[in-house]
Design a protein around this motif. Structure first.
Motif, PDB file in Angstrom:
ATOM      1  N   LEU A 121       0.821  -1.208   0.000  1.00  0.00           N
ATOM      2  CA  LEU A 121       0.000   0.000   0.000  1.00  0.00           C
ATOM      3  C   LEU A 121       0.855   1.259   0.000  1.00  0.00           C
ATOM      4  O   LEU A 121       0.549   2.234  -0.688  1.00  0.00           O
ATOM      5  N   VAL A 122       1.913   1.236   0.819  1.00  0.00           N
ATOM      6  CA  VAL A 122       2.807   2.397   0.961  1.00  0.00           C
ATOM      7  C   VAL A 122       4.236   1.877   0.861  1.00  0.00           C
ATOM      8  O   VAL A 122       4.846   1.503   1.875  1.00  0.00           O
ATOM      9  N   PRO A 123       4.803   1.814  -0.330  1.00  0.00           N
ATOM     10  CA  PRO A 123       6.094   1.155  -0.501  1.00  0.00           C
ATOM     11  C   PRO A 123       7.306   1.967  -0.058  1.00  0.00           C
ATOM     12  O   PRO A 123       8.396   1.413   0.090  1.00  0.00           O
ATOM     13  N   GLU A 124       7.118   3.275   0.176  1.00  0.00           N
ATOM     14  CA  GLU A 124       8.260   4.136   0.481  1.00  0.00           C
ATOM     15  C   GLU A 124       8.297   4.525   1.959  1.00  0.00           C
ATOM     16  O   GLU A 124       7.312   4.365   2.691  1.00  0.00           O
ATOM     17  N   LEU A 125       9.444   5.036   2.396  1.00  0.00           N
ATOM     18  CA  LEU A 125       9.551   5.666   3.707  1.00  0.00           C
ATOM     19  C   LEU A 125       8.577   6.836   3.739  1.00  0.00           C
ATOM     20  O   LEU A 125       8.585   7.674   2.835  1.00  0.00           O
ATOM     21  N   ALA A 126       7.722   6.889   4.761  1.00  0.00           N
ATOM     22  CA  ALA A 126       6.667   7.907   4.771  1.00  0.00           C
ATOM     23  C   ALA A 126       6.586   8.578   6.132  1.00  0.00           C
ATOM     24  O   ALA A 126       6.751   7.934   7.171  1.00  0.00           O
ATOM     25  N   GLU A 127       6.331   9.874   6.124  1.00  0.00           N
ATOM     26  CA  GLU A 127       6.057  10.626   7.346  1.00  0.00           C
ATOM     27  C   GLU A 127       4.597  10.398   7.729  1.00  0.00           C
ATOM     28  O   GLU A 127       3.703  10.517   6.879  1.00  0.00           O
ATOM     29  N   VAL A 128       4.356  10.077   8.994  1.00  0.00           N
ATOM     30  CA  VAL A 128       2.987   9.768   9.435  1.00  0.00           C
ATOM     31  C   VAL A 128       2.630  10.601  10.664  1.00  0.00           C
ATOM     32  O   VAL A 128       3.507  10.987  11.440  1.00  0.00           O
ATOM     33  N   PRO A 129       1.323  10.884  10.852  1.00  0.00           N
ATOM     34  CA  PRO A 129       0.884  11.607  12.046  1.00  0.00           C
ATOM     35  C   PRO A 129       0.853  10.645  13.250  1.00  0.00           C
ATOM     36  O   PRO A 129       0.278   9.554  13.151  1.00  0.00           O
ATOM     37  N   THR A 130       1.451  11.045  14.356  1.00  0.00           N
ATOM     38  CA  THR A 130       1.596  10.115  15.471  1.00  0.00           C
ATOM     39  C   THR A 130       1.245  10.759  16.803  1.00  0.00           C
ATOM     40  O   THR A 130       1.499  11.946  17.024  1.00  0.00           O
ATOM     41  N   TYR A 131       0.659   9.944  17.679  1.00  0.00           N
ATOM     42  CA  TYR A 131       0.360  10.395  19.044  1.00  0.00           C
ATOM     43  C   TYR A 131       0.139   9.150  19.896  1.00  0.00           C
ATOM     44  O   TYR A 131      -0.969   8.647  20.008  1.00  0.00           O
ATOM     45  N   HIS A 132       1.232   8.649  20.477  1.00  0.00           N
ATOM     46  CA  HIS A 132       1.110   7.465  21.340  1.00  0.00           C
ATOM     47  C   HIS A 132       2.290   7.403  22.278  1.00  0.00           C
ATOM     48  O   HIS A 132       3.363   7.926  21.996  1.00  0.00           O
ATOM     49  N   HIS A 133       2.078   6.762  23.434  1.00  0.00           N
ATOM     50  CA  HIS A 133       3.178   6.562  24.388  1.00  0.00           C
ATOM     51  C   HIS A 133       3.329   5.084  24.738  1.00  0.00           C
ATOM     52  O   HIS A 133       4.130   4.739  25.597  1.00  0.00           O
TER      53      HIS A 133
END
Length: 233
Positions: A157-169
């Motif tokens: 689905l996403v074959p490349e290195l991608a920046e993603v929105p994140t919020y977890h600990h």
């Protein structure tokens, strides 16, 4: 072609709107919008009796387990870390039952943040209860790079290195039965997990609903469409 029906789990929390302040089953609007923008019809699934999960899943073409509160550590045999948030026991019980029902029925499933962690717990895995560096600030979505594992469903689905929105600990520790890691952060944190084909079961640690990239949700919707078509054949 009919659009697939995608169930999305909800929070159960105290909320305020208009003149009201009372318990509410709620969901950030970005979740159903992501489903809709990806070609599906979104329906909300507030916590219910776990024994009804199979009947609910039978009416769906796909399932999204949304983000939210920390999974109660007793669910994976751990003592509570002081930094672990308060439990959401009704959600835990309901969503674990939904996950089990979806996997048993072959219904496409996407777990988002807490949803990915709960998927891992449902398969007998464990969690890291506190992790630094994956939350920008309280109430602020951050971003970091995620690298796909070649040959995985996520990589298709996403074959490349991608920046993603994140919020977890919290994060996956020991992987649950049948799950494989399909993406990692630069620090090695597991950022996506999946079951082997033919099941379409994927968990992502980030929040695709907070970004513009539709590819993960489009993957779920495409799988749900195929499953619905096969069911009608």
């Amino acid at each position: 072609m009919n659009k697939p029906l995608i169930g999305v789990t909800t929070y159960l929390d105290q909320a305020r709107w208009g003149v009201w302040d009372m318990p509410a089953a709620l969901l950030p609007a970005r979740y159903p919008r992501l489903v809709q923008e990806s070609g599906g019809i979104a329906v909300m699934l507030p916590p219910d009796a776990p024994e009804t999960a199979a009947a609910v899943v039978a009416r769906l073409d796909g399932l999204v387990v949304a983000g939210g509160a920390d999974v109660e550590p007793v669910r994976y045999g751990a003592e509570r870390d002081p930094r672990t948030g308060p439990p959401a026991r009704e959600r835990d019980a309901w969503e674990l039952a939904l996950i089990d029902a979806a996997i048993a029925a072959g219904t496409p499933l996407l777990g988002i943040c807490r949803g990915m962690q709960l998927l891992n717990v449902a398969r007998g895995g464990t969690l890291v209860q506190h992790l630094d560096g994956h939350t920008e600030a309280v109430g602020v979505i951050g971003r970091h790079a995620v690298k796909p594992v070649p040959g995985s469903r996520y990589a298709s689905l996403v074959p490349e290195l991608a920046e993603v929105p994140t919020y977890h600990h919290q994060a996956v520790d020991r992987l649950g039965a049948g799950l494989a890691a399909s993406a990692h952060a630069e620090d090695g944190t597991v950022e996506a997990v999946e079951l082997a084909a033919p099941a379409w079961v994927l968990g992502v640690q980030w929040h695709p609903e907070m970004g513009e990239d539709l590819r993960v949700m489009r993957g779920l919707v495409a799988a749900a469409t195929a499953s619905d078509t096969a069911g009608r054949a």
